[in-house]
Design a protein around this motif. Structure first.
Motif, short mmCIF file in Angstrom:
data_model
loop_
_atom_site.label_atom_id
_atom_site.label_comp_id
_atom_site.label_asym_id
_atom_site.label_seq_id
_atom_site.Cartn_x
_atom_site.Cartn_y
_atom_site.Cartn_z
N GLU A 1 15.38 -36.06 -74.61
CA GLU A 1 14.18 -36.03 -73.75
C GLU A 1 14.37 -34.97 -72.66
O GLU A 1 13.62 -33.99 -72.59
CB GLU A 1 13.91 -37.41 -73.12
N LYS B 1 15.40 -43.18 -66.31
CA LYS B 1 15.14 -43.85 -67.59
C LYS B 1 15.32 -42.91 -68.78
O LYS B 1 15.70 -43.33 -69.87
CB LYS B 1 13.69 -44.35 -67.59
N LEU B 2 15.04 -41.63 -68.57
CA LEU B 2 14.91 -40.73 -69.73
C LEU B 2 16.28 -40.25 -70.24
O LEU B 2 17.23 -40.11 -69.48
CB LEU B 2 14.00 -39.56 -69.37
N PHE C 1 6.48 -33.10 -63.17
CA PHE C 1 6.66 -34.41 -63.80
C PHE C 1 8.01 -34.93 -63.34
O PHE C 1 9.02 -34.21 -63.42
CB PHE C 1 6.64 -34.28 -65.33
N GLY D 1 2.39 -41.89 -68.97
CA GLY D 1 3.48 -42.80 -69.33
C GLY D 1 3.98 -42.53 -70.74
O GLY D 1 4.61 -43.38 -71.37
N SER D 2 3.67 -41.32 -71.22
CA SER D 2 4.15 -40.88 -72.53
C SER D 2 4.67 -39.47 -72.27
O SER D 2 3.90 -38.57 -71.94
CB SER D 2 2.96 -40.88 -73.49
N MET D 3 6.00 -39.31 -72.35
CA MET D 3 6.60 -38.08 -71.83
C MET D 3 6.01 -36.81 -72.45
O MET D 3 5.76 -35.82 -71.75
CB MET D 3 8.12 -38.10 -72.04
N ASN E 1 5.66 -42.47 -62.30
CA ASN E 1 5.33 -43.90 -62.27
C ASN E 1 5.50 -44.42 -60.85
O ASN E 1 6.61 -44.74 -60.43
CB ASN E 1 6.24 -44.65 -63.26
N TYR F 1 10.80 -38.31 -63.41
CA TYR F 1 11.27 -39.68 -63.63
C TYR F 1 12.58 -39.79 -62.88
O TYR F 1 13.64 -39.50 -63.40
CB TYR F 1 11.41 -40.05 -65.12
N ASP G 1 8.39 -40.60 -79.39
CA ASP G 1 8.55 -40.90 -77.98
C ASP G 1 7.25 -41.45 -77.40
O ASP G 1 6.16 -41.04 -77.81
CB ASP G 1 8.95 -39.61 -77.24
N GLY G 2 7.39 -42.37 -76.45
CA GLY G 2 6.20 -42.96 -75.82
C GLY G 2 5.68 -44.11 -76.64
O GLY G 2 4.49 -44.43 -76.62
N SER G 3 6.60 -44.78 -77.35
CA SER G 3 6.15 -45.75 -78.36
C SER G 3 5.42 -46.96 -77.75
O SER G 3 4.69 -47.64 -78.46
CB SER G 3 7.31 -46.19 -79.24
N TYR H 1 -0.68 -39.67 -64.60
CA TYR H 1 0.48 -40.24 -65.29
C TYR H 1 0.03 -41.01 -66.51
O TYR H 1 -0.67 -42.01 -66.39
CB TYR H 1 1.28 -41.15 -64.34
N ASN I 1 2.98 -46.74 -76.12
CA ASN I 1 1.56 -46.34 -76.16
C ASN I 1 0.94 -46.41 -77.55
O ASN I 1 -0.26 -46.14 -77.71
CB ASN I 1 1.43 -44.90 -75.65
P1 FDP Z 1 8.15 -45.38 -73.79
O1 FDP Z 1 8.89 -46.32 -72.90
O2 FDP Z 1 6.74 -45.77 -74.03
O3 FDP Z 1 8.88 -45.06 -75.08
O4 FDP Z 1 11.40 -42.79 -72.63
C1 FDP Z 1 10.31 -43.34 -73.19
C2 FDP Z 1 9.05 -43.28 -72.35
O5 FDP Z 1 8.03 -43.97 -72.99
C3 FDP Z 1 8.55 -41.86 -72.07
O6 FDP Z 1 7.85 -41.30 -73.12
C4 FDP Z 1 7.72 -42.05 -70.82
O7 FDP Z 1 7.61 -40.87 -70.05
C5 FDP Z 1 8.46 -43.13 -70.09
O8 FDP Z 1 9.23 -43.84 -71.06
C6 FDP Z 1 7.52 -44.08 -69.40
O9 FDP Z 1 8.25 -44.99 -68.64
P2 FDP Z 1 7.56 -46.03 -67.62
O10 FDP Z 1 6.76 -46.96 -68.46
O11 FDP Z 1 8.69 -46.68 -66.93
O12 FDP Z 1 6.70 -45.24 -66.69
#
Ligand code: FDP
Length: 353
Positions: free
Chosen positions: A296, A290-291, A278, A262-264, A228, A280, A137-139, A260, A141
């Motif tokens: 997640e 988004k999540l 936190f 941006g990586s959950m 965000n 979203y 998750d958070g790819s 923030y 980054n």
């Molecule tokens: P990512 O797009 O980098 O994979 O659901 C994925 C996620 O990261 C979460 O890890 C993170 O919290 C969220 O999206 C970040 O979204 P924003 O870039 O829209 O803030």
């Protein structure tokens, strides 16, 4: 200080010992759950090694074929030394976890963020557990070396018979366990099997996760909000009001700090340890946020509640949600009990108005 004795701290609580201790509290247990967890732990160690070597191995940004079977059994990351083509980290992580879970012999359905369809494990390798997971998750980054992580949740087959998709479309409150592994400045695995939350840090010299954060409790109220803010123009009323209150409190309390990543996994880990919230949320462009619910929202909500916090979707307790699709999304507000209580009050007020 007796350094020699220190170097042989066999009294350390490793995750293996911890899981076996938990198992011994259930004399009827046949060890299936412990075996499943040990395979998840192995997957995390493998992905951690791959993340740490990603730059060196030129894994980043490459996608091609490689022999994951060989990598998995030769645990010391020989994959890039074999002269084979390499894979993007998220693709690689998914293959590692699918293999780790199937080879445990304890799973029947797997839902991964990386796979459009659920995986039904073949009968000869089938067990009674369903695992939902986001292997990396958070790819977004990855390429800049910011902390990323694996998130997972575990359900039991509903009636012990044939596995059906409904077995993974259960509310989050039915999860038996949930956790995440964060690949950051250290590798930290946070786990709840339904009686509190414990954190383990990987000691690379031992190759073992050691209990470093026993019985994690989130502060009742926090000083940080995490969102965000780039999406602010599309937020609904209660979200906008809450963030305004964080920045310009009218009750004399100090303003909250914004953090923030941006990586959950990293944002939730900080929230769990330091407190705060936190979010979203839904917005005009993404009415469901988004999540993803299964891998997640649910696991993180499970951990938050187990640590004494709360998790809310804007409509209901997050763990009460019943997903209709495996990759469904939901807005989410999670963290310190009192902070989430404030958000719930704002949504309740809007409903009344
Ligand atoms: P990512 O797009 O980098 O994979 O659901 C994925 C996620 O990261 C979460 O890890 C993170 O919290 C969220 O999206 C970040 O979204 P924003 O870039 O829209 O803030």
């Amino acid at each position: 200080m007796d350094h020699a004795a220190d170097a042989f701290r066999t009294d350390l609580m490793t995750i293996t010992k911890f899981v076996l201790n938990e198992q011994s509290k259930h004399p009827e247990s046949r060890g299936d759950f412990s075996i499943l967890l040990s395979h998840i732990v192995l997957g995390c160690k493998f992905v951690c090694a791959a993340v740490n070597k990603a730059g060196l191995a030129k894994l980043i940004g490459l996608a091609g074929e490689t022999n994951v079977q060989a990598m998995f059994y030769n645990f010391t990351c020989v994959f890039w030394l074999q002269g084979e083509e390499q894979k993007k980290l998220d693709v690689l992580s998914n293959e590692v976890f699918v293999k780790a879970l199937v080879s445990s012999g304890r799973t029947c359905i797997l839902v991964s963020e990386e796979d459009e369809e659920a995986i039904f494990v073949e009968p000869s390798k089938r067990g009674k557990y369903c695992v939902v997971f986001d292997p990396l998750d958070g790819s977004s980054n990855i390429d800049c070396g910011v902390s990323i992580g694996t998130i997972f949740g575990i359900y039991m087959l509903k009636d012990g018979g044939e596995s059906r998709l409904e077995d993974v479309l259960q509310p989050g409150k039915n999860m038996l366990a949930a956790g995440y592994c964060m690949y950051g400045s250290s590798c930290t695995l946070v786990l709840s099997t339904g009686s509190g939350v414990n954190g383990f840090t990987l000691d690379p010299s031992l190759g073992e996760f050691i209990l470093t954060h026993p019985d994690i409790k989130i502060p009742k109220k926090g000083k940080i909000y995490s969102v965000n803010e780039g999406n602010a123009k599309n937020w609904d009323g209660p979200t906008a009001k809450f963030v305004e209150k964080c920045k310009f409190p009218k009750d004399g309390s100090p303003a909250k700090s914004l953090r923030y990543i941006g990586s959950m996994v990293a944002d939730v880990h900080r929230t769990l340890l330091y407190g705060g919230v936190f979010l979203y949320p839904a917005d005009k462009k993404s009415p469901n946020g988004k999540l993803r619910v299964l891998y997640e929202v649910f696991p993180m909500s499970f951990l938050m509640e187990q640590a004494g916090g709360q998790s809310f979707t804007g409509k209901e307790r997050a763990l009460d949600l019943v997903p209709k699709k495996i990759h469904e999304r939901s807005p989410i507000f999670l963290g310190s009990y009192d902070d989430v209580e404030e958000i719930k009050a704002l949504y309740a007020a809007e409903e009344k108005a």
